[in-house]
Design a protein around this motif. Structure first.
Motif, PDB file in Angstrom:
ATOM      1  N   UNK A 138       0.802  -1.376  -0.070  1.00 56.56           N
ATOM      2  CA  UNK A 138      -0.057   0.051  -0.032  1.00 56.56           C
ATOM      3  C   UNK A 138       0.909   1.159  -0.064  1.00 56.56           C
ATOM      4  N   UNK A 139       0.793   2.044  -1.092  1.00 57.74           N
ATOM      5  CA  UNK A 139       1.600   3.214  -1.193  1.00 57.74           C
ATOM      6  C   UNK A 139       1.563   4.336   0.123  1.00 57.74           C
ATOM      7  N   UNK A 140       0.302   4.059   0.991  1.00 62.05           N
ATOM      8  CA  UNK A 140       0.263   4.947   1.925  1.00 62.05           C
ATOM      9  C   UNK A 140       1.172   4.637   2.929  1.00 62.05           C
ATOM     10  N   UNK A 141       1.856   3.799   2.928  1.00 58.93           N
ATOM     11  CA  UNK A 141       2.954   3.480   4.009  1.00 58.93           C
ATOM     12  C   UNK A 141       4.232   3.738   3.469  1.00 58.93           C
ATOM     13  N   UNK A 142       4.664   4.107   2.310  1.00 59.06           N
ATOM     14  CA  UNK A 142       5.526   4.666   1.750  1.00 59.06           C
ATOM     15  C   UNK A 142       7.027   3.671   2.195  1.00 59.06           C
ATOM     16  N   UNK A 143       6.915   2.456   1.754  1.00 53.01           N
ATOM     17  CA  UNK A 143       8.157   1.900   1.843  1.00 53.01           C
ATOM     18  C   UNK A 143       9.073   1.993   0.747  1.00 53.01           C
ATOM     19  N   UNK A 178      16.308  -3.836  -3.542  1.00 53.10           N
ATOM     20  CA  UNK A 178      16.037  -3.925  -2.035  1.00 53.10           C
ATOM     21  C   UNK A 178      14.542  -3.506  -1.948  1.00 53.10           C
ATOM     22  N   UNK A 179      13.862  -3.989  -0.629  1.00 48.98           N
ATOM     23  CA  UNK A 179      12.504  -3.740  -0.371  1.00 48.98           C
ATOM     24  C   UNK A 179      12.482  -3.366   1.061  1.00 48.98           C
ATOM     25  N   UNK A 180      12.388  -2.026   1.341  1.00 46.65           N
ATOM     26  CA  UNK A 180      12.332  -1.415   2.820  1.00 46.65           C
ATOM     27  C   UNK A 180      13.823  -2.015   3.177  1.00 46.65           C
TER      28      UNK A 180
END
Length: 198
Positions: A72-77, A170-172
């Motif tokens: 979810x883009x709201x969490x901006x990871x 990388x992811x987060x």
């Protein structure tokens, strides 16, 4: 059921799903490769997607909350990519990418972009990218907080530098690290704990 977290290096020309679905095969004798051809673990699902012609890190999990919060883009990871582009981008082009690009009526969020000083150490791609002696290429590192369909490719094309190769590293806090294309591993205890804090 225990939660599972698997890091996978998706190779080029592999679909980011466990079945072919409605995707037509490459040819009658050569079906499309999917995640099930590499990861023999049941009941895990990819967090987000990588295009068939993109490579790199994927997270597979059966933990719905983690999947939701990373997608979810709201969490901006952040998601970080190494991107090989045609020609040498100007400072103005890099600034455009950083500030955001309007693509099909949508303006991308600001992101981090820098030119890599040297070509990153990556396994060769099969098949290799097209190479034209008269056109130089450059590697960029791009970190985005969102993941629209083919976004990186559309962004670099919009500033006149088509993407030739795209590898998510990388992811987060999760890193591609020493995985090779087609390899996977279970997340470490530290990686799992940080995922639960997302």
């Amino acid at each position: 059921m225990a939660h599972q977290y698997i890091l996978f290096y998706k190779p080029y020309n592999v679909l980011s799903q466990f079945s072919e679905g409605n995707t037509p095969p490459a040819s009658a004798t050569e079906p499309r490769l999917t995640l099930k051809d590499f990861v023999p673990v049941s009941d895990v699902y990819p967090v987000g997607r990588l295009d068939r012609d993109s490579e790199g890190l994927m997270l597979l999990t059966n933990h719905g909350r983690v999947q939701h919060r990373l997608s979810d883009p709201r969490f901006a990871h952040p998601r970080t990519y190494w991107v090989q582009v045609e020609q040498v981008p100007s400072v103005a082009a890099l600034t455009q990418l950083q500030k955001g690009i309007t693509i099909k009526g949508y303006r991308t969020l600001p992101c981090q972009v820098k030119r890599l000083r040297a070509e990153p150490t990556l396994p060769p791609r099969d098949p290799p990218i097209r190479f034209r002696q008269s056109i130089p290429t450059v590697w960029l590192e791009m970190t985005l907080q969102e993941g629209k369909n083919r976004q990186v490719r559309r962004m670099t094309a919009a500033v006149g530098h088509p993407t030739l190769r795209l590898v998510r590293i990388a992811i987060a806090h999760l890193q591609l690290g020493t995985l090779s294309p087609g390899q996977w591993r279970v997340a470490t205890t530290d990686e799992r704990q940080k995922l639960l804090q997302i």
